[in-house]
Design a protein around this motif. Structure first.
Motif, PDB file in Angstrom:
ATOM      1  N   PRO A 127       0.783  -1.244   0.000  1.00 48.27           N
ATOM      2  CA  PRO A 127       0.000   0.000   0.000  1.00 48.27           C
ATOM      3  C   PRO A 127       0.809   1.286   0.000  1.00 48.27           C
ATOM      4  N   PHE A 128       2.028   1.272   0.553  1.00 41.82           N
ATOM      5  CA  PHE A 128       2.786   2.502   0.702  1.00 41.82           C
ATOM      6  C   PHE A 128       4.199   2.334   0.124  1.00 41.82           C
ATOM      7  N   MET A 129       4.784   3.453  -0.222  1.00 38.05           N
ATOM      8  CA  MET A 129       6.086   3.441  -0.870  1.00 38.05           C
ATOM      9  C   MET A 129       7.205   2.988   0.055  1.00 38.05           C
ATOM     10  N   SER A 130       6.996   3.147   1.365  1.00 36.24           N
ATOM     11  CA  SER A 130       8.008   2.762   2.335  1.00 36.24           C
ATOM     12  C   SER A 130       7.356   2.495   3.678  1.00 36.24           C
ATOM     13  N   VAL A 131       8.103   1.845   4.576  1.00 33.54           N
ATOM     14  CA  VAL A 131       7.608   1.633   5.938  1.00 33.54           C
ATOM     15  C   VAL A 131       7.385   2.972   6.631  1.00 33.54           C
ATOM     16  N   GLY A 132       8.235   3.951   6.322  1.00 32.25           N
ATOM     17  CA  GLY A 132       8.061   5.295   6.893  1.00 32.25           C
ATOM     18  C   GLY A 132       6.745   5.912   6.482  1.00 32.25           C
TER      19      GLY A 132
END
Length: 225
Positions: free
Chosen positions: A176-181
């Motif tokens: 879902p997101f570009m990074s864990v951050g």
């Protein structure tokens, strides 16, 4: 996330299962006592659901799930609910699950079973000539809510759609997101958004803070209870 989100949604699903039982028990023997039990179980289910306002992303808002609006869309449409009651189509789970969000699940059930004037006033609406149909609708709404609650657990769980696993793997292809951050920021931002929504929408709208001081009590969340 695994220690909070899935267990809390599981709690919500368990409360909705109990809600179905309360609905069936009340409708098999309508009384002030059984209605109070039904109302109390509705409140317990709603309390469990509201714990997860802070996680209103992923299966809550996104396709193919988009479960949040089905479970809790407000302000509700009282006129639509009354049209459903006045019609002649069945109001069982199969029918209720196809209705628009504004006449389904938690808010619609609240409207059916809770009255500002107390338990006896609410009970009277189940004792008139439309009481049987109102009970059919109440049971259908409870079953619809339980189905959505179980779908939410499945959506997040490792042995289901595993949105949690995808969230934790953010940054990898197809997640879902570009990074864990970015995923962490989404969770933190939801906490901030919730605080703002409580101030601006949940309180500000009914109090008229965004309309020159003209109070709009009809916009209160859960105003019947």
């Amino acid at each position: 996330c695994s220690d909070v989100i899935i267990p809390t949604y599981r709690w919500f699903a368990d409360e909705t299962a109990a809600l179905v039982s309360s609905a069936e028990s009340f409708c098999s023997n309508p009384s002030a006592s059984s209605l109070e039990d039904f109302q109390g179980q509705w409140e317990r289910a709603r309390v469990a659901w509201k714990q997860m306002d802070v996680a209103s992303f992923g299966p809550h808002a996104e396709q193919p799930w988009r479960l949040g609006p089905k479970i809790d869309s407000w302000p509700l449409r009282e006129d639509t609910i009354e049209e459903n009651l006045a019609g002649d189509e069945p109001l069982d789970f199969g029918r209720v699950s196809t209705l628009g969000a504004a006449s389904r699940e938690l808010p619609a059930l609240e409207y059916l079973i809770i009255d500002h004037d107390g338990v006896q006033a609410a009970l009277a609406r189940f004792e008139d000539e439309g009481g049987t149909r109102r009970c059919e609708y109440a049971i259908g709404l409870s079953e619809d809510l339980q189905a959505s609650a179980e779908a939410m657990v499945t959506a997040w769980s490792h042995d289901g759609d595993d949105y949690l696993g995808a969230l934790m793997a953010s940054g990898e292809p197809g997640t879902p997101f570009m990074s864990v951050g970015d995923a962490s920021n989404e969770i933190i931002n939801r906490m901030v958004f919730l605080a703002e929504d409580i101030m601006r929408i949940k309180l500000g709208g009914p109090l008229g803070l965004d309309s020159g001081g003209d109070a709009r009590p009809g916009e209160v969340e859960s105003r019947y209870s």
